[in-house]
Scaffold this active site. Structure first.
Site, mmCIF file in Angstrom:
data_model
loop_
_atom_site.group_PDB
_atom_site.id
_atom_site.type_symbol
_atom_site.label_atom_id
_atom_site.label_comp_id
_atom_site.label_asym_id
_atom_site.label_seq_id
_atom_site.Cartn_x
_atom_site.Cartn_y
_atom_site.Cartn_z
ATOM 1 N N PRO A 196 40.219 45.037 18.917
ATOM 2 C CA PRO A 196 39.183 44.329 18.149
ATOM 3 C C PRO A 196 37.904 45.152 18.072
ATOM 4 O O PRO A 196 37.718 46.117 18.827
ATOM 5 C CB PRO A 196 38.965 43.033 18.971
ATOM 6 C CG PRO A 196 40.141 42.937 19.885
ATOM 7 C CD PRO A 196 40.603 44.319 20.138
ATOM 8 N N PRO A 197 37.002 44.794 17.171
ATOM 9 C CA PRO A 197 35.732 45.523 17.077
ATOM 10 C C PRO A 197 34.923 45.401 18.363
ATOM 11 O O PRO A 197 34.884 44.340 18.995
ATOM 12 C CB PRO A 197 35.012 44.846 15.906
ATOM 13 C CG PRO A 197 36.094 44.184 15.113
ATOM 14 C CD PRO A 197 37.143 43.790 16.095
ATOM 15 N N GLY A 198 34.293 46.491 18.753
ATOM 16 C CA GLY A 198 33.394 46.465 19.897
ATOM 17 C C GLY A 198 34.040 46.684 21.239
ATOM 18 O O GLY A 198 33.365 46.564 22.269
ATOM 19 N N GLY A 200 35.410 49.527 22.335
ATOM 20 C CA GLY A 200 35.185 50.867 22.861
ATOM 21 C C GLY A 200 36.169 51.909 22.389
ATOM 22 O O GLY A 200 36.401 52.892 23.096
ATOM 23 N N THR A 202 35.898 54.046 19.740
ATOM 24 C CA THR A 202 35.178 55.286 19.450
ATOM 25 C C THR A 202 34.621 55.902 20.729
ATOM 26 O O THR A 202 34.594 57.132 20.874
ATOM 27 C CB THR A 202 34.039 55.010 18.452
ATOM 28 O OG1 THR A 202 34.573 54.372 17.290
ATOM 29 C CG2 THR A 202 33.358 56.299 18.037
ATOM 30 N N GLU A 418 25.681 15.003 21.660
ATOM 31 C CA GLU A 418 26.039 16.001 22.661
ATOM 32 C C GLU A 418 26.482 15.348 23.960
ATOM 33 O O GLU A 418 27.367 15.867 24.656
ATOM 34 C CB GLU A 418 24.860 16.947 22.918
ATOM 35 C CG GLU A 418 24.398 17.737 21.712
ATOM 36 C CD GLU A 418 25.518 18.531 21.078
ATOM 37 O OE1 GLU A 418 26.429 18.988 21.808
ATOM 38 O OE2 GLU A 418 25.513 18.689 19.848
ATOM 39 N N HIS A 421 30.168 14.592 23.678
ATOM 40 C CA HIS A 421 30.985 15.769 23.960
ATOM 41 C C HIS A 421 31.050 16.045 25.457
ATOM 42 O O HIS A 421 32.120 16.324 26.018
ATOM 43 C CB HIS A 421 30.398 17.013 23.269
ATOM 44 C CG HIS A 421 30.592 17.041 21.784
ATOM 45 N ND1 HIS A 421 31.814 16.851 21.195
ATOM 46 C CD2 HIS A 421 29.711 17.275 20.775
ATOM 47 C CE1 HIS A 421 31.689 16.957 19.878
ATOM 48 N NE2 HIS A 421 30.412 17.207 19.595
#
Length: 640
Positions: A196-198, A200, A202, A418, A421
């Site tokens: 996935p993006p991010g 690491g 690169t 809230e 929930h």
């Protein structure tokens, strides 16, 4: 022409220009003089009309005795009586060396020719440069990383130990090829980093460049394709030619899906430049000509769109998954990013690692940066745990919106929503623990209820999904029972609940319809996302699916209603506490549900941070909240 010659020519032309300008300026500022022949000059001397003269070889210049007029004349070199005549008439005489300024005169006279030659050389260089650029249009734009640059090594990469081991083996092969070749092994031709993006990918490639003592070329997938046909294939050829000249070497292509997508999926028909580039890449990786010693490392977060011919063994022999880090990986990543950050004594990175499920390496780096910025805004010399908590809330739930003013009725509605929930989240048996409930507007939400799992989840059970549906319904039920109204704030809860229930029926087989999958997704390769869902079932089955989805949500709705009605006292207490304190953590909610009381409220929360806009990136699967009318809370990952 090398750099030294170009520098010499430049300064020579510059000096000529300066001398020429000096001569022009000097001549422009001299007085207009009168030209006299030799006879006239002698007559003026005899008549006493000459005040002073300056003799330079055969040239004489001087001033008349009357007025402010000057003259010049040419005298013969073999006329010795001239000096006696000038001396008798008391004329002031000045003698200059004729050879002293000869080079200046020559330079001034030759300067137009020098300037013309310099201009011609400049134009020729420009024309050659333009021609080289035109001819180098198909050259590769890969950048060769030098060994003098700051190195990123595997010590700077954390949380992806399996991927590091896979890539470490390739580096060992480059260092000691005989160790593997004597057993008949061959070096992999390509390594594909997937994740996935991010996460690491690169950074891993940069670490390979730092660890391997071999040339390292890096290029982006988008650098291959231009508006001209054939440029991409030409650049691929040139890239591998450079690689063979520097073999053994590593070539890194970032975002390879820009050129490696499925062939034959063009929307417009005809020839596709991407296909030609991909064909050349396939041939270079494994064709008639071998490229021994050139290892191709590529990264992508869309492996599903890559062409199958690109993924076969012999081209990309290995696929290394760089996934989101687990608890230990997140703690290790935080340690890497906090090396240069002065931390307070209360900072516990293991607690932060457990409290940030689903965050990737880039998210954790952003977390450390946001914490450091918050500490700087508070004029602290150390980054404390409270700074990390504020940064974590900002990343997970969005930035506080201090400018959003809610009326008392809206705040009460949000508090009861809230609280509904939160009560259901605490009392259902298979849900993740309640982390925090707040009525502070963040991002697109007027309020938010957040749960954090104890451990990383990779699989979800049916009872877990049913508890999640009950939690989503809790906010609407609380509004109905205690405020006797329905608002648009539950729109996102209803949307997410419907989507989750439909996945339970159509994808996961968690219904009375049995373990069947309904609806085949259709994607367009170049769009990269689903644009339609093929209906591969009958009308009768569609009716049964709709009935099953409604039944699952109705059961969750009734479960939540029973819980909220049974604990009505705690429900009201939590709602009023939210109106007073704005934020409650999971421990405080449990105390109020059990009939306990909280210590007197003293606001220790720092002022709301309104600096800058922060995109809401909510990672936990179990976040619910009351939304603004007509606005959704952004994409959130669902159990899958």
């Amino acid at each position: 022409m090398n750099a030294n010659v170009k520098t010499i020519v430049f300064w020579a032309v510059l000096i000529c220009v300066a001398v020429l300008l000096w001569a022009v300026v000097k001549n422009g500022h001299t007085r207009p003089d009168k030209q006299l022949n030799f006879s006239e000059f002698l007559a003026e001397v005899e008549n006493g009309n000459i005040k002073s003269v300056a003799i330079n070889g055969n040239t004489v210049k001087g001033d008349f005795a009357t007025g402010n007029n000057a003259f010049h004349s040419v005298i013969p070199s073999n006329y010795p009586k001239l000096y006696d005549v000038l001396s008798d008439k008391k004329v002031q005489m000045e003698f200059n060396d004729a050879n002293a300024n000869s080079w200046v005169s020559m330079l001034v006279n030759a300067s137009p020719f020098i300037l013309l030659i310099g201009f011609w050389i400049f134009m020729m260089r420009q024309m050659q440069s333009g021609g080289n650029k035109a001819l180098s249009f198909g050259k590769s734009r890969a950048r060769l990383h030098s060994t003098q640059q700051r190195k990123v090594t595997f010590k700077d990469v954390a949380g992806v130990e399996e991927a590091k081991e896979e890539l470490q083996e390739i580096i060992e092969f480059l260092r000691e090829p005989a160790k593997f070749q004597k057993l008949g092994g061959r070096i992999p031709k390509g390594v594909l980093l997937i994740g996935p993006p991010g996460t690491g990918k690169t950074l891993m490639a940069r670490a390979i460049a730092g660890e391997a003592n071999v040339p390292f070329f890096s290029i982006s997938g988008s650098d291959f394709v231009e508006m001209f046909v054939g440029v991409g294939a030409s650049r691929v050829r040139d890239l591998f030619e450079q690689g063979k000249k520097n073999a053994p070497c590593i070539v890194f292509i970032d975002e390879i899906d820009a050129v490696g997508r499925h062939r034959g999926a063009g929307l417009g028909g005809g020839h596709d430049e991407r296909e030609q580039t991909l064909n050349q890449l396939l041939v270079e990786m494994d064709g008639f000509e071998s490229n021994e010693g050139v290892i191709l490392v590529a990264a992508t977060n869309r492996p599903d769109v890559l062409d199958p011919a690109l993924l076969r063994p012999g081209r990309f022999d290995r696929r290394v998954v760089v996934g989101r880090p687990d608890v230990g990986g997140r703690e290790a990543i935080l340690r890497v990013h906090t090396k240069k950050v002065p931390l307070g004594d209360d900072v516990d990175l293991s607690v932060l690692g457990r409290g940030t499920p689903g965050l990737a390496g880039a998210d954790l780096a952003n977390l450390v940066n946001e914490a450091a910025l918050n500490a700087a805004r508070q004029n602290r010399k150390l980054v404390m745990m409270i700074d990390f908590e504020i940064a974590k809330d900002k990343i997970l739930m969005g930035a506080e919106r201090k400018s959003l003013i809610l009326s008392d009725d809206e705040k009460r509605t949000t508090a009861y929503h809230e609280a509904g929930h939160a009560v259901v989240a605490v009392l259902v048996p298979h849900a993740d623990p309640l982390h925090k409930v707040s009525i502070i507007p963040r991002g697109m939400a007027l309020g938010i209820t957040m749960q954090l799992p104890l451990d990383d989840k990779h699989n979800y059970s049916k009872v877990y999904c049913e508890d999640q549906l009950a939690i989503m319904m809790g906010g609407r039920i609380a509004e109905e029972i205690y405020l006797h109204q329905m608002t648009t704030g539950a729109s996102n809860d209803i949307e997410r609940a419907t989507e989750l229930a439909r996945k339970m029926v159509c994808e996961w087989g968690m219904s009375t319809l049995g373990p069947l999958s309904f609806g085949k997704k259709e994607e367009q390769i170049f769009l990269g996302r689903e644009i339609s869902q093929h209906r591969d079932y009958s009308e009768e089955t569609a009716i049964r699916i709709d009935a099953e989805v409604k039944s699952i949500i109705s059961i969750a709705y009734d479960r939540a209603r029973v819980i909220i009605e049974k604990y009505s006292t705690g429900m009201v207490t939590i709602s009023e506490a939210l109106l007073e304190r704005e934020t409650l953590d999971g421990r405080e909610v449990k105390i109020l549900l059990e009939g306990g009381t909280l210590p007197p409220f003293t606001s220790t929360r720092p002022p709301r941070d309104t600096g800058g806009d922060t995109q809401q990136v909510i990672r936990p699967d179990t976040t619910s909240g009351r939304r603004m009318p007509g606005l959704n809370d952004g994409e959130r990952p669902q159990p899958a």
